[in-house]
Design a protein around this motif. Sequence first.
Motif, short mmCIF file in Angstrom:
data_model
loop_
_atom_site.label_atom_id
_atom_site.label_comp_id
_atom_site.label_asym_id
_atom_site.label_seq_id
_atom_site.Cartn_x
_atom_site.Cartn_y
_atom_site.Cartn_z
N MET A 1 -16.72 -47.61 14.82
CA MET A 1 -17.68 -48.67 15.10
C MET A 1 -18.95 -48.52 14.25
O MET A 1 -19.44 -49.48 13.69
N GLU A 2 -19.43 -47.28 14.16
CA GLU A 2 -20.65 -47.02 13.41
C GLU A 2 -20.49 -47.38 11.93
O GLU A 2 -21.37 -48.02 11.34
N SER A 3 -19.37 -46.98 11.34
CA SER A 3 -19.18 -47.27 9.92
C SER A 3 -19.00 -48.77 9.68
O SER A 3 -19.47 -49.30 8.67
N TYR A 4 -18.35 -49.46 10.63
CA TYR A 4 -18.22 -50.92 10.51
C TYR A 4 -19.60 -51.56 10.51
O TYR A 4 -19.89 -52.45 9.69
N LEU A 5 -20.46 -51.13 11.43
CA LEU A 5 -21.80 -51.69 11.52
C LEU A 5 -22.60 -51.42 10.25
O LEU A 5 -23.31 -52.30 9.75
N GLN A 6 -22.49 -50.20 9.72
CA GLN A 6 -23.21 -49.87 8.49
C GLN A 6 -22.74 -50.75 7.33
O GLN A 6 -23.57 -51.26 6.56
N GLU A 7 -21.45 -50.96 7.22
CA GLU A 7 -20.91 -51.81 6.15
C GLU A 7 -21.37 -53.25 6.32
O GLU A 7 -21.74 -53.91 5.35
N LYS A 8 -21.34 -53.74 7.54
CA LYS A 8 -21.76 -55.12 7.82
C LYS A 8 -23.24 -55.30 7.51
O LYS A 8 -23.64 -56.31 6.91
N ILE A 9 -24.05 -54.33 7.88
CA ILE A 9 -25.49 -54.39 7.60
C ILE A 9 -25.74 -54.43 6.09
O ILE A 9 -26.52 -55.25 5.60
N PHE A 43 -29.93 -54.38 15.37
CA PHE A 43 -30.24 -54.11 16.78
C PHE A 43 -29.08 -53.40 17.47
O PHE A 43 -29.27 -52.40 18.17
N ILE A 44 -27.86 -53.86 17.26
CA ILE A 44 -26.67 -53.24 17.85
C ILE A 44 -26.51 -51.81 17.34
O ILE A 44 -26.24 -50.89 18.11
N TYR A 45 -26.72 -51.62 16.06
CA TYR A 45 -26.61 -50.28 15.45
C TYR A 45 -27.65 -49.33 16.06
O TYR A 45 -27.33 -48.19 16.41
N GLN A 46 -28.88 -49.80 16.21
CA GLN A 46 -29.93 -48.96 16.78
C GLN A 46 -29.64 -48.62 18.24
O GLN A 46 -29.91 -47.50 18.68
N LYS A 47 -29.10 -49.57 18.99
CA LYS A 47 -28.72 -49.30 20.38
C LYS A 47 -27.66 -48.21 20.44
O LYS A 47 -27.74 -47.30 21.27
N LEU A 48 -26.69 -48.29 19.55
CA LEU A 48 -25.64 -47.28 19.48
C LEU A 48 -26.23 -45.91 19.15
O LEU A 48 -25.87 -44.90 19.77
N GLN A 49 -27.15 -45.86 18.21
CA GLN A 49 -27.78 -44.61 17.82
C GLN A 49 -28.56 -44.01 18.99
O GLN A 49 -28.50 -42.80 19.23
N ARG A 50 -29.32 -44.84 19.70
CA ARG A 50 -30.09 -44.36 20.85
C ARG A 50 -29.17 -43.81 21.93
O ARG A 50 -29.45 -42.76 22.52
N LYS A 51 -28.07 -44.48 22.17
CA LYS A 51 -27.12 -44.04 23.18
C LYS A 51 -26.54 -42.68 22.81
O LYS A 51 -26.45 -41.78 23.64
N ARG A 52 -26.19 -42.50 21.55
CA ARG A 52 -25.66 -41.21 21.08
C ARG A 52 -26.71 -40.11 21.19
O ARG A 52 -26.42 -38.98 21.57
N TYR A 53 -27.94 -40.44 20.84
CA TYR A 53 -29.02 -39.46 20.90
C TYR A 53 -29.24 -39.01 22.34
O TYR A 53 -29.39 -37.81 22.61
N LYS A 54 -29.23 -39.94 23.28
CA LYS A 54 -29.45 -39.61 24.68
C LYS A 54 -28.31 -38.74 25.21
O LYS A 54 -28.54 -37.79 25.95
#
Length: 59
Positions: A1-9, A43-54
């Motif tokens: 999911m993360e790599s898909y989001l990075q590519e889309k961004i 926004f979706i990518y940042q939400k994912l990052q925050r969730k992983r960090y937590k």
Amino acid sequence: MESYLQEKIESLRFEMNDRACKLGSLTHENVVLVSQQLDRYIFIYQKLQRKRYKRKQSS
């Protein structure tokens, strides 16, 4: 999911810059539409990052 989001961004960033150059305006409707899409994916990518960090912090 993360790599898909990075590519889309990255793809949307390129498309937004390309349209802005071709249309000669950052405020042209077509540029703004792509910018809004880009904002949603960031926004979706940042939400994912925050969730992983937590999760990492609570381990």
